[in-house]
Structure formats: structure tokens, C-alpha cells
Enzyme design. Structure first.
Site, PDB file in Angstrom:
ATOM      1  N   MET A  15       0.824  -1.209   0.000  1.00  0.00           N
ATOM      2  CA  MET A  15       0.000   0.000   0.000  1.00  0.00           C
ATOM      3  C   MET A  15       0.858   1.260   0.000  1.00  0.00           C
ATOM      4  SD  MET A  15      -3.202  -0.783  -0.214  1.00  0.00           S
ATOM      5  CE  MET A  15      -4.133   0.615   0.448  1.00  0.00           C
ATOM      6  N   ALA A  82      -0.667  -2.038  11.547  1.00  0.00           N
ATOM      7  CA  ALA A  82      -1.379  -1.459  12.685  1.00  0.00           C
ATOM      8  C   ALA A  82      -1.003  -2.171  13.973  1.00  0.00           C
ATOM      9  CB  ALA A  82      -2.885  -1.546  12.458  1.00  0.00           C
ATOM     10  N   SER A 134      -9.285   2.741   1.290  1.00  0.00           N
ATOM     11  CA  SER A 134      -9.862   1.518   0.731  1.00  0.00           C
ATOM     12  C   SER A 134      -9.637   1.453  -0.766  1.00  0.00           C
ATOM     13  CB  SER A 134     -11.367   1.441   1.022  1.00  0.00           C
ATOM     14  OG  SER A 134     -11.913   0.270   0.435  1.00  0.00           O
ATOM     15  N   GLY A 136      -7.545  -1.416  -1.952  1.00  0.00           N
ATOM     16  CA  GLY A 136      -6.494  -2.395  -2.156  1.00  0.00           C
ATOM     17  C   GLY A 136      -5.332  -1.839  -2.944  1.00  0.00           C
ATOM     18  N   LYS A 189     -13.854   3.411   8.173  1.00  0.00           N
ATOM     19  CA  LYS A 189     -13.155   2.396   7.388  1.00  0.00           C
ATOM     20  C   LYS A 189     -13.426   1.011   7.967  1.00  0.00           C
ATOM     21  CE  LYS A 189     -10.272   0.515   4.441  1.00  0.00           C
ATOM     22  NZ  LYS A 189      -9.920  -0.795   4.979  1.00  0.00           N
ATOM     23  N   HIS A 192     -16.864   0.124   6.866  1.00  0.00           N
ATOM     24  CA  HIS A 192     -16.755  -0.237   5.447  1.00  0.00           C
ATOM     25  C   HIS A 192     -16.380  -1.709   5.324  1.00  0.00           C
ATOM     26  CE1 HIS A 192     -14.160  -1.112   1.978  1.00  0.00           C
ATOM     27  NE2 HIS A 192     -14.808  -0.173   1.300  1.00  0.00           N
ATOM     28  N   ASN A 193     -15.378  -2.133   6.098  1.00  0.00           N
ATOM     29  CA  ASN A 193     -14.926  -3.519   6.024  1.00  0.00           C
ATOM     30  C   ASN A 193     -15.973  -4.490   6.560  1.00  0.00           C
ATOM     31  OD1 ASN A 193     -12.614  -2.233   5.150  1.00  0.00           O
ATOM     32  ND2 ASN A 193     -11.234  -3.433   6.421  1.00  0.00           N
ATOM     33  N   GLU A 196     -18.417  -4.908   3.888  1.00  0.00           N
ATOM     34  CA  GLU A 196     -17.721  -5.750   2.902  1.00  0.00           C
ATOM     35  C   GLU A 196     -17.792  -7.225   3.290  1.00  0.00           C
ATOM     36  OE1 GLU A 196     -13.039  -6.486   2.232  1.00  0.00           O
ATOM     37  OE2 GLU A 196     -13.689  -4.401   1.970  1.00  0.00           O
ATOM     38  N   LYS A 263      -8.631 -10.184   9.020  1.00  0.00           N
ATOM     39  CA  LYS A 263      -7.566  -9.363   9.604  1.00  0.00           C
ATOM     40  C   LYS A 263      -8.031  -8.534  10.792  1.00  0.00           C
ATOM     41  CE  LYS A 263      -4.439  -9.008   5.660  1.00  0.00           C
ATOM     42  NZ  LYS A 263      -3.666  -8.095   4.791  1.00  0.00           N
ATOM     43  N   ARG A 290     -16.887 -17.084   8.723  1.00  0.00           N
ATOM     44  CA  ARG A 290     -15.449 -17.250   8.470  1.00  0.00           C
ATOM     45  C   ARG A 290     -14.813 -18.106   9.570  1.00  0.00           C
ATOM     46  NH1 ARG A 290     -12.652 -11.918   5.725  1.00  0.00           N
ATOM     47  NH2 ARG A 290     -14.404 -11.320   4.399  1.00  0.00           N
TER      48      ARG A 290
END
Length: 468
Positions: A15, A82, A134, A136, A189, A192-193, A196, A263, A290
């Protein structure tokens, strides 16, 4: 001529490297720094060789000289892992900085950590910005969605650069905005994930229903048809590409082990909803799906004891699938934006939901036609379910949602995300839930009191339930 760089980047991972290239493409002088560690000794020199920008680009492996190369107020973008690494770097970085300098964390940091770090830096008169990015690798290189937290002052210094490198919406406005104070950027964010996670799980559940009856190509054709209309999204398109990809004679998807990793941002979203007291059952269902997938050994053992054949039944009308998927996605987005709204109220962030939806219309993973609609919807109301057209759309599709779930139950296909959507919708349109019994139970064993339907809401009552 000023020989100083406008901004510096620490961390040339995937990134960081791609954001650096994006910044250089937009004609900003840039300094980059990467530590010298095992397997990272040549990262900076290799990057300098790759990008022959002798005047615009400078590379460093010494932190002090890197900082000295920056124009004041110094602007330093951290693109490192992070967690504790951020705190360790800040401890080394802050002694070199001066009043008014700006440190930007562009990673997926936990928003509460960002609030803490912003307060710590503020005490030292350093500006700290938590920024969600965001899109990728490709988004970072050619235009991400950027969710900037921190002070309005910091954004005024950074906005020209960030809006230059961000993706552009349908009106060619930058998919970048100031979200709110301290941890607001990292919070949205995170959400957002979470959205997603649920979007990906819904597609995985559709795939699970269709796979025994249809080829990968046929499923791809169906998804591609959907993607040409109101259901269009980046995730739907990437699923089409995945379904069609081959490794030799085999479909690549069929070779991938059915264990999904994560993650942490999905779990953070679920925890945030628990802490704040709002509902994100679809994100939770996607997250736990998951976790279940990761229990491969246990699943194989149980499946061997209870063998179930999936009946190859094509009786589920494709229109039912489409309508159920449409309804579930609306509910997922509703829950996501409700979480943002609740956090905004709690932290006094004053987040503009329409502006947030707008910067999610391009550059990010959850960009879609539905997100485009949300831009206008949130100009009219602060809730998707309060929007008449959205409400009626779900209402008209609920029978398809039920039919899909029943089909899954009958054919032994787990549909946790679709079930979470249907259950939430069912409960939300139920005028009287059985929560009165729960409140009576709480009063029975804990004297927690209860309210009554025939009395004012500010009155609370207790009953001695064992007394005749």
C-alpha cells in the site's frame, strides 16, 4: 527553489509503495523512508531505481534525515502494520517533530487506538490524523477512497494532495472527505470492512446454493447479468472474474481451500456495535461464518458421520435469488450506516452520511449502484428503512428472501447472512416482540423493574412474582 518534499511516507509495503507512486504521478515532491531490517535492506534503493524522479523523489533509511527533508509543517504518512508498531514508531518520531507537524496513520488501525494517539500527540502540539484507505493495491496506485479523520486544520493542509490522488465519483469529485474528529476516519473504514464482510458472504452463500446445480460459468453468467443492472458492484464483478478463471484445465476457485481468513476489522465492527448498543447481525453472521470455515478438521469429521447429499434441484427460480439478494444487501447497508450514525452521535463526530456514501461510490471495495443510491437517500433521511422506496423494495422482496432460506434449510446449505437479514427485517416490522417476557424474567430474578404499556414511559415497576 524549495528542495523540500511536500510529504513523506514511512513504509514501502504494497500500500505504501503504490500510494507513493500515485503521489508522484500527481506531481508532488515526496520523501520515502523504510527501516533497514532482515529482507528489507534494499527496499528504498530498489524503489528509487524503479522510479526515476530525481527531483521529486528522495529515499532514506535514516529517520532524522528523512524528517529534515520535509517542508514545514511536516506531513508524514505512516503505512506500516497497525498495532504496537505504530506506538513504537511514534515514540521514535515525535522527538524530531515540531509544533503544527502532522502525522497521518493510513493503515487499518483500531479507532480507539487512534483516539488515544490523537490525544497523546495533541498534548505535544502535534496533529494526528487517522485515515481509512480503501481500494487495495490497485486503488492505492490509481485512486483509493480516503476517509480522513482528525482536525479540520489538518484536512485543510492535506486536502489538495489527498483529493488529487483519490478516486473520482461520477461527477469527478474526489472520493475523499473530512469525516470527523480523532477516530472518525478509522471508524468508518472499519464499518466499510464490516459491510464488505457481509457483501462477500452473501455472494458466497448464493454460490453455495448454485454450485451443486450449475457450472462455474453458468453462475458467472448469472452474476454478470445482475451486474449489468441495479445490482452492479465491484464485488459482484470480481466474483464473475473469479468464477471464470482457470489454472490449466481446472477452475482456480475449485482448487482453493474453503478456509476464509480475516484481519480483525470485521470483529472490530461487531464489537463496536456491541459496545455502542446497535445492531449489525449481518456483519456478525459473516464474521462467524469465516470462523466456522476455519474449523476445517472438525467440519470434515462431523460431515463424515452425517453424510447429506445435496439434491440437484433447479426449482429455485433465478428471480427469487435476485430479489432475495437485493433485499439482503439493502438490510446490510442499513445496519452498516446505522452503526456509523450511532457512533457519530456518541463521539460528536457529526458524520454526513450522504458525503460518506459518496466517497464510497468509487475507489473502494464496496462501491456499487446501491451506494450511488445511498448518496441521494441520505440527503432525504438518515435511515435506509425510513426511506419509502427502500422500505417498499424490501417489503416486496421478503417472500423471495423467505423462499431462499427455506430452500437452503431443505437442501442442507447454511445461509447465515441471508437468515440474519430476514430475521432482522422480520423483527423490525413486528409491532410487539416477546421482550416483555424477558423484562419480566429480569425483574423476577434481579428486581430490574419494567415499564408498562398502560403507564407513562418514565415510570418503572417491580413485582413480587412469587407472591400469589
Amino acid at each position: 527553489m524549495n528542495d523540500q518534499s511536500f510529504i513523506g511516507i514511512i513504509g514501502l509495503g504494497v500500500m505504501g509503495r503504490n500510494l507513493a507512486l500515485n503521489i508522484l504521478d500527481n506531481n508532488y515532491a515526496l520523501s520515502v523512508y523504510n527501516r533497514i531490517a532482515k529482507d528489507e535492506e534494499h527496499i528504498v534503493t530498489d524503489f528509487l531505481k524503479e522510479r526515476d524522479d530525481k527531483h521529486a523523489l528522495k529515499g532514506f533509511t535514516d529517520l532524522s534525515t528523512f524528517i529534515s527533508s520535509l517542508d514545514k509543517p511536516r506531513k508524514i504518512l505512516l503505512m506500516i502494520k497497525a498495532g504496537a508498531a505504530i506506538d513504537h514508531l511514534l515514540a521514535n518520531l515525535l522527538p524530531h517533530l515540531e509544533t503544527g507537524d502532522i502525522v497521518i496513520d493510513g493503515g487499518n488501525s483500531q479507532y480507539e487506538d487512534t483516539i488515544r494517539r490523537e490525544k497523546f500527540c495533541q498534548e505535544k502540539e502535534i496533529n494526528y490524523v487517522g485515515m481509512g484507505v480503501s481500494g487495495g493495491e490497485e486503488g492505492a496506485r490509481f485512486g483509493p477512497s480516503m476517509m480522513v479523520g482528525g482536525t479540520a486544520y489538518s484536512y485543510s493542509i492535506l486536502s489538495e494532495l489527498f483529493e488529487s490522488i483519490a478516486a473520482k465519483d461520477e461527477k469527478q469529485q474526489a472520493c475523499c472527505t473530512h469525516i470527523g474528529a480523532n477516530g472518525a476516519g478509522h471508524f468508518v473504514k472499519m464499518v466499510h470492512n464490516g459491510i464488505e464482510y457481509a457483501e462477500m458472504q452473501l455472494l458466497a452463500e448464493l454460490y453455495a446454493l448454485l454450485k451443486p446445480c450449475k457450472s462455474n460459468e453458468a453462475i458467472a453468467d448469472m452474476f454478470e447479468q445482475w451486474n449489468s443492472g441495479d445490482l452492479s458492484s465491484y464485488l459482484l464483478q470480481c466474483s464473475v472474474d473469479i468464477l471464470r478463471h482457470k489454472t490449466g484445465e481446472n477452475f482456480t476457485l475449485d482448487l482453493i481451500l474453503d478456509k476464509a481468513a480475516n484481519k480483525g476489522t470485521g470483529a472490530w465492527s461487531v464489537k463496536a456495535a456491541l459496545d455502542i448498543g446497535t445492531v449489525n447481525t449481518m456483519m456478525a453472521a459473516a464474521l462467524f461464518a469465516r470462523y466456522v470455515s476455519a474449523q476445517k478438521k472438525e467440519r470434515l469429521s462431523i460431515a463424515a458421520k452425517r453424510h447429506v447429499d445435496f439434491v440437484k434441484n433447479n426449482s429455485l427460480n433465478p428471480e427469487i435469488l435476485e430479489r432475495a439478494y437485493t433485499a439482503a444487501r439493502s438490510i446490510n447497508h442499513h445496519q452498516g450506516f446505522e452503526l456509523v450514525k450511532a457512533a457519530s452521535n456518541q463521539h460528536d463526530w457529526a458524520i454526513n452520511l450522504s458525503a460518506l456514501a459518496r466517497i464510497w461510490t468509487n475507489g473502494c471495495i464496496i462501491r456499487s449502484s446501491l451506494m450511488q443510491q445511498c448518496v441521494d437517500i441520505f440527503k432525504q433521511t438518515s435511515s435506509l428503512l425510513a426511506h419509502e422506496a427502500t422500505f417498499m423494495s424490501i417489503y416486496n422482496q421478503e417472500e423471495s428472501l423467505k423462499a431462499l432460506i427455506l430452500f437452503g434449510v431443505e437442501h442442507n446449505v447454511g445461509l447465515p447472512c441471508f437468515q440474519a437479514a430476514q430475521t432482522y427485517w422480520q423483527m423490525m416490522n413486528t409491532a410487539r416482540l416477546p421482550a416483555n417476557l424477558i423484562q419480566a424474567q429480569r425483574d423476577y430474578f434481579g428486581a430490574h423493574t419494567y415499564q408498562r404499556t398502560d403507564q407513562a414511559e418514565d415510570q418503572h415497576f417491580h413485582t413480587n412474582w412469587k407472591k400469589p
